[in-house]
Enzyme design. Structure first.
Site, mmCIF file in Angstrom:
data_model
loop_
_atom_site.group_PDB
_atom_site.id
_atom_site.type_symbol
_atom_site.label_atom_id
_atom_site.label_comp_id
_atom_site.label_asym_id
_atom_site.label_seq_id
_atom_site.Cartn_x
_atom_site.Cartn_y
_atom_site.Cartn_z
ATOM 1 N N GLU A 187 14.877 0.321 4.960
ATOM 2 C CA GLU A 187 16.241 -0.243 5.046
ATOM 3 C C GLU A 187 17.295 0.834 4.754
ATOM 4 O O GLU A 187 18.429 0.751 5.198
ATOM 5 C CB GLU A 187 16.410 -1.415 4.072
ATOM 6 C CG GLU A 187 15.721 -2.703 4.504
ATOM 7 C CD GLU A 187 16.413 -3.441 5.663
ATOM 8 O OE1 GLU A 187 17.632 -3.280 5.835
ATOM 9 O OE2 GLU A 187 15.713 -4.159 6.407
ATOM 10 N N ASP B 273 14.609 -11.995 10.543
ATOM 11 C CA ASP B 273 13.834 -11.179 9.592
ATOM 12 C C ASP B 273 14.685 -11.034 8.331
ATOM 13 O O ASP B 273 15.887 -11.343 8.338
ATOM 14 C CB ASP B 273 13.563 -9.797 10.218
ATOM 15 C CG ASP B 273 12.738 -8.902 9.295
ATOM 16 O OD1 ASP B 273 11.791 -9.398 8.667
ATOM 17 O OD2 ASP B 273 13.062 -7.700 9.186
ATOM 18 N N SER B 274 14.064 -10.510 7.280
ATOM 19 C CA SER B 274 14.830 -10.240 6.058
ATOM 20 C C SER B 274 15.816 -9.088 6.273
ATOM 21 O O SER B 274 16.742 -8.921 5.491
ATOM 22 C CB SER B 274 13.865 -9.856 4.945
ATOM 23 O OG SER B 274 13.242 -8.638 5.281
ATOM 24 N N HIS C 241 8.789 -4.256 9.454
ATOM 25 C CA HIS C 241 9.445 -2.979 9.132
ATOM 26 C C HIS C 241 8.496 -1.791 9.376
ATOM 27 O O HIS C 241 8.940 -0.688 9.687
ATOM 28 C CB HIS C 241 9.855 -2.939 7.657
ATOM 29 C CG HIS C 241 11.117 -3.688 7.337
ATOM 30 N ND1 HIS C 241 11.189 -5.063 7.319
ATOM 31 C CD2 HIS C 241 12.354 -3.238 6.994
ATOM 32 C CE1 HIS C 241 12.420 -5.436 6.983
ATOM 33 N NE2 HIS C 241 13.145 -4.343 6.771
ATOM 34 N N CYS D 266 3.822 -6.058 8.383
ATOM 35 C CA CYS D 266 5.238 -6.191 8.042
ATOM 36 C C CYS D 266 5.980 -5.558 9.211
ATOM 37 O O CYS D 266 5.640 -4.438 9.626
ATOM 38 C CB CYS D 266 5.543 -5.445 6.741
ATOM 39 S SG CYS D 266 7.311 -5.313 6.394
ATOM 40 N N CYS E 222 8.969 -11.727 10.986
ATOM 41 C CA CYS E 222 8.838 -11.305 9.588
ATOM 42 C C CYS E 222 7.541 -11.904 9.064
ATOM 43 O O CYS E 222 7.356 -13.129 9.093
ATOM 44 C CB CYS E 222 10.038 -11.845 8.801
ATOM 45 S SG CYS E 222 9.914 -11.586 7.024
HETATM 46 N N1 DGL Z 1 9.889 -7.414 7.831
HETATM 47 C C1 DGL Z 1 9.417 -8.274 6.774
HETATM 48 C C2 DGL Z 1 7.955 -8.598 6.959
HETATM 49 O O1 DGL Z 1 7.470 -8.502 8.079
HETATM 50 C C3 DGL Z 1 9.743 -7.745 5.487
HETATM 51 C C4 DGL Z 1 9.972 -7.858 4.441
HETATM 52 C C5 DGL Z 1 10.706 -7.810 3.186
HETATM 53 O O2 DGL Z 1 11.867 -8.155 3.237
HETATM 54 O O3 DGL Z 1 10.116 -7.487 2.179
HETATM 55 O O4 DGL Z 1 7.286 -9.010 6.048
#
Ligand code: DGL
Length: 271
Positions: A155, A10-11, A190, A188, A73
């Site tokens: 975050e 993931d990011s 997150h 998302c 992600c």
């Molecule tokens: N968890 C990522 C997603 O599902 C996130 C994103 C991000 O870094 O903007 O899109």
């Protein structure tokens, strides 16, 4: 049987929210997780940059010997799964969007009003709307909106307090009311971390979480390919491109483990 680990990425910390579902349903499976915390958020970057970052992660995963790659992600799933699949044809690659759309298509009626909330990058691809319509052309009430402030706040560990409550209302009050949304897709990973907050503010609305639904898809793929793990001594390893306090705390909280018992490592991909 295949006891190699699953590559999750993931990011940032969002993808971690799938791990408890995986551990519950498939306790013999283990993961190599990578969160690109140094470069998060991906959702406000261009598809070109996200694809480049994704290929760097893919290379790391392949070198780590994973048996499967899971883009936990939505932003990567919406923009970059094709490049990963092309580069690694022998490794199963899955994302989070298709499994969620299977659930929506299988459980929602024609008259349901589906709201999709996601990052700007995910919304701009129309990936959710297209995938739902491909499965269910009869569903006409599908709406989407980007919530770009959610990921940076999450975050930072801002999850269940006044700032997050106000931000949720800012993005969702009008969106839900004006479109009569009855089913909200958390597009998302997150957003799983603020699912409770959203459900408290909008109690009548059903939420569907990409973090949760992807785990069923992983099980199906591994089963079909006879790659499920058996009893083994592997351990989970969690890498991040910046070992932020919140990343470490989040793993510990989600896995219910002491930090000292966790295998958490720094990994810089652009060196
Ligand atoms: N968890 C990522 C997603 O599902 C996130 C994103 C991000 O870094 O903007 O899109």
């Amino acid at each position: 049987m295949d006891n190699r680990r699953i590559g999750f990425f993931d990011s940032g910390i969002g993808g971690l929210t799938s791990i408890p579902y995986l551990m519950k349903d498939y306790p013999d499976e283990h993961v190599i997780f990578f969160g690109d915390t140094a470069r998060t958020p991906y959702g406000s970057k261009s598809a070109r940059v996200i694809r480049r970052f994704t290929l760097e992660i893919g290379e790391f995963m392949e070198r780590s010997g994973v048996k499967m790659m899971v883009a936990a992600c939505n932003t990567i799933s919406a923009t970059s799964l094709d490049v990963l699949r092309e580069k690694y044809p022998d490794i199963p690659v899955t994302g989070v969007i298709e499994p969620v759309c299977d659930v929506v298509a299988g459980s929602c009626g024609t008259d349901d009003h589906i709201g999709i909330i996601a990052t700007r990058a995910t919304v701009s691809t129309g990936a959710y709307v297209n995938a739902i319509k491909a499965r269910r052309p009869d569903m006409e009430h599908i709406f989407q909106t980007a919530c770009p402030a959610f990921v940076p706040l999450i975050e930072e560990g801002i999850i269940d307090n006044n700032i997050m409550h106000d931000t949720v209302r800012y993005y969702l009050d009008d969106f839900i009311r004006e479109n009569s949304v009855d089913t909200l897709v958390l597009g998302c990973t997150h957003y799983q971390l603020i699912r409770k907050v959203i459900e408290e503010i909008y109690p009548g609305i059903r939420t569907i979480s990409s973090s949760e639904e992807v785990v069923k898809e992983i099980g199906t793929i591994l089963e079909e390919k006879d790659m499920l793990a058996g009893d083994n001594d592997e351990e989970n390893v969690f890498y991040a491109s910046d070992l932020s306090e919140n990343f470490i705390n989040m793993i510990s909280m989600l896995l219910g483990s002491e930090q000292d018992d966790l295998n958490i490592r720094f990994k810089n991909l652009d060196m």
